[in-house]
Design an enzyme around this catalytic site. Structure first.
Site, short mmCIF file in Angstrom:
data_model
loop_
_atom_site.label_atom_id
_atom_site.label_comp_id
_atom_site.label_asym_id
_atom_site.label_seq_id
_atom_site.Cartn_x
_atom_site.Cartn_y
_atom_site.Cartn_z
N GLY A 54 0.87 -1.18 0.00
CA GLY A 54 0.00 0.00 0.00
C GLY A 54 0.90 1.23 0.00
O GLY A 54 1.86 1.31 0.77
N ALA A 55 0.56 2.17 -0.89
CA ALA A 55 1.47 3.29 -1.14
C ALA A 55 1.90 4.04 0.13
O ALA A 55 3.11 4.21 0.38
CB ALA A 55 0.84 4.23 -2.17
N GLN A 202 -5.62 -9.04 -2.56
CA GLN A 202 -5.63 -8.15 -1.39
C GLN A 202 -7.06 -7.85 -0.92
O GLN A 202 -7.28 -7.58 0.25
CB GLN A 202 -4.93 -6.81 -1.72
CG GLN A 202 -3.44 -6.91 -1.91
CD GLN A 202 -3.07 -7.06 -3.36
OE1 GLN A 202 -3.80 -7.68 -4.14
NE2 GLN A 202 -1.95 -6.51 -3.76
N ASP A 243 -1.87 4.67 -6.07
CA ASP A 243 -0.44 4.52 -5.81
C ASP A 243 0.36 5.70 -6.35
O ASP A 243 1.44 6.00 -5.88
CB ASP A 243 0.08 3.22 -6.42
CG ASP A 243 -0.43 2.05 -5.61
OD1 ASP A 243 -1.58 1.63 -5.84
OD2 ASP A 243 0.30 1.59 -4.71
N ASN A 253 -3.55 2.81 -9.97
CA ASN A 253 -3.91 1.98 -8.81
C ASN A 253 -3.84 0.51 -9.22
O ASN A 253 -3.51 0.19 -10.37
CB ASN A 253 -5.31 2.37 -8.30
CG ASN A 253 -5.62 1.77 -6.94
OD1 ASN A 253 -4.80 1.86 -6.02
ND2 ASN A 253 -6.77 1.15 -6.79
N LYS A 254 -4.15 -0.35 -8.30
CA LYS A 254 -4.05 -1.79 -8.52
C LYS A 254 -4.72 -2.22 -9.84
O LYS A 254 -5.79 -1.72 -10.19
CB LYS A 254 -4.70 -2.49 -7.32
CG LYS A 254 -4.69 -3.98 -7.33
CD LYS A 254 -3.30 -4.59 -7.51
CE LYS A 254 -2.27 -4.10 -6.52
NZ LYS A 254 -0.89 -4.43 -6.90
#
Ligand code: MRU
Length: 360
Positions: A54-55, A202, A243, A253-254
């Site tokens: 996680g960023a 996740q 992120d 992002n993911k």
């Protein structure tokens, strides 16, 4: 965050024995284990192997990594910066965290480096928690508005999230999940659709665990279900993390976030991105071409990890041996698909002029 009713952070410095501690996220949800990081190597491994992830959390972990490196050898600042910077390429908070500690050390004599690095890492730890709580408060106003306008109140507010942008991805509270926690606290009845988030799951392993710890109603769905739910009026809004966000409002992002944003756009479902200002990359003007996308090990795609019916941790292969695999960790959602960006400084549009103002 609450874990079995007790208060925890994802990373913390223990004053009593001067140790840096993390929750090992590779073991969740099946095992709750705390690890102590003792060396630069431990910090690099924790970030690379995603014991911490996680960023925002990566940024704080990197800062503690510098502290640990200097404890070992106060002369190895440059080496430590390089090693930590190479652990994960996409989340800009890693570079942000390293730059911040480095700046604090710039005018520090060698003998004082350990102390100053620790002070800075601890400050970042404290601040991250406050920032994430503020993100949650700003986002709550948006979700309350949607709830107030919702005609059918027989069902709770239905929020879809992707990956884990929760307390586990930050020091505490999270970004997207902070919005969810604070909205629930405000009294809005709420239910969360949790994307499983292949390949590392996740959503299934971390978000479901976190939400259960906080008694938030949720349902796990496969990554491809979101579009169907949106077409059938089952999603009132989406909230995800980021992120790295570029100055034009593109959000990285993911992997899979982009497809959720496309489906949301097509179905008039508001798509919110919750992020700390530290994950805005003010040096990049456009996300699609400029953000480095992490490519990870093929085994994350070919295999699944979990517990078997005896509760033993195990790993199984899904595809024929030798199958060609590509594993992009992140994707970029263009600004035009984003309804609002939620930061600790307030809510804004995904637009250059509005993001630029957050810089100061
Ligand atoms: O690969 P991960 O698990 O580090 O990716 C995490 C995400 O993509 C999160 O959504 C993002 O970091 C925002 S977290 C506050």
């Amino acid at each position: 965050m609450k874990i079995n009713g007790q208060q925890y952070q994802s990373i913390w410095f223990e004053e009593s024995d001067n140790s840096v501690n993390i929750i090992d996220q590779t073991r969740l949800p099946h095992r709750f284990e705390i690890i102590t990081l003792n060396t630069l190597q431990d910090a690099c491994h924790a970030i690379e192997s995603m014991q911490v992830r996680g960023a925002p959390l990566i940024g704080v972990a990197a800062a503690y990594g510098i502290y640990l490196a200097l404890l070992e050898d106060p002369q190895q600042l440059a080496v430590a910066m390089d090693k930590l910077a190479a652990t994960r390429p996409t989340a800009v908070n890693l570079r942000w965290g390293l730059d911040r500690v480095n700046a604090a050390l710039r005018h520090t004599v060698v003998e004082k480096r350990v102390e100053v690095a620790l002070q800075e890492a601890q400050a970042m730890e404290r601040e991250d928690s406050v920032i994430c709580a503020q993100i949650g408060e700003h986002g709550t106003a948006l979700l309350q508005e949607i709830w107030n306008e919702k005609h059918d109140k027989s069902k709770p507010l239905q929020v879809l999230t992707h990956c884990n942008a929760g307390a586990l991805a930050t020091v505490d509270w999270g970004t997207a999940l902070s919005v969810i926690y604070k909205t629930a606290e405000s009294g809005v009845p709420l239910h969360v659709w949790v994307d499983e988030t292949r390949p590392r799951n996740q959503g299934a392993s971390l978000t479901c665990w976190e939400l259960a710890q906080h008694d938030i109603a949720h349902t796990l769905i496969v990554d491809n279900a979101g579009g169907h739910l949106m077409q059938h009026g089952q999603v009132d809004c989406c909230v995800v993390g980021s992120d790295r966000t570029t100055i034009n409002g593109d959000v990285c992002n993911k992997i899979g976030t982009y497809l959720k944003a496309l489906a949301a756009f097509d179905n008039d479902v508001p798509f919110f991105v919750a992020l700390p200002v530290s994950s805005i990359d003010f040096t990049l003007s456009e996300g699609l071409k400029e953000i480095p996308i992490e490519q990870r090990d093929a085994e994350e795609v070919s295999h699944l990890s979990g517990v078997d019916e005896k509760g033993e941790l195990s790993k199984i292969r899904l595809c024929p041996e030798g199958t060609a695999i590509s594993n992009f960790g992140f994707d970029v959602t263009p600004a035009r698909l984003i309804s609002k960006i939620i930061t600790e400084k307030g809510v804004c549009d995904a637009q250059h002029s509005q993001l630029q103002r957050l810089r100061s």
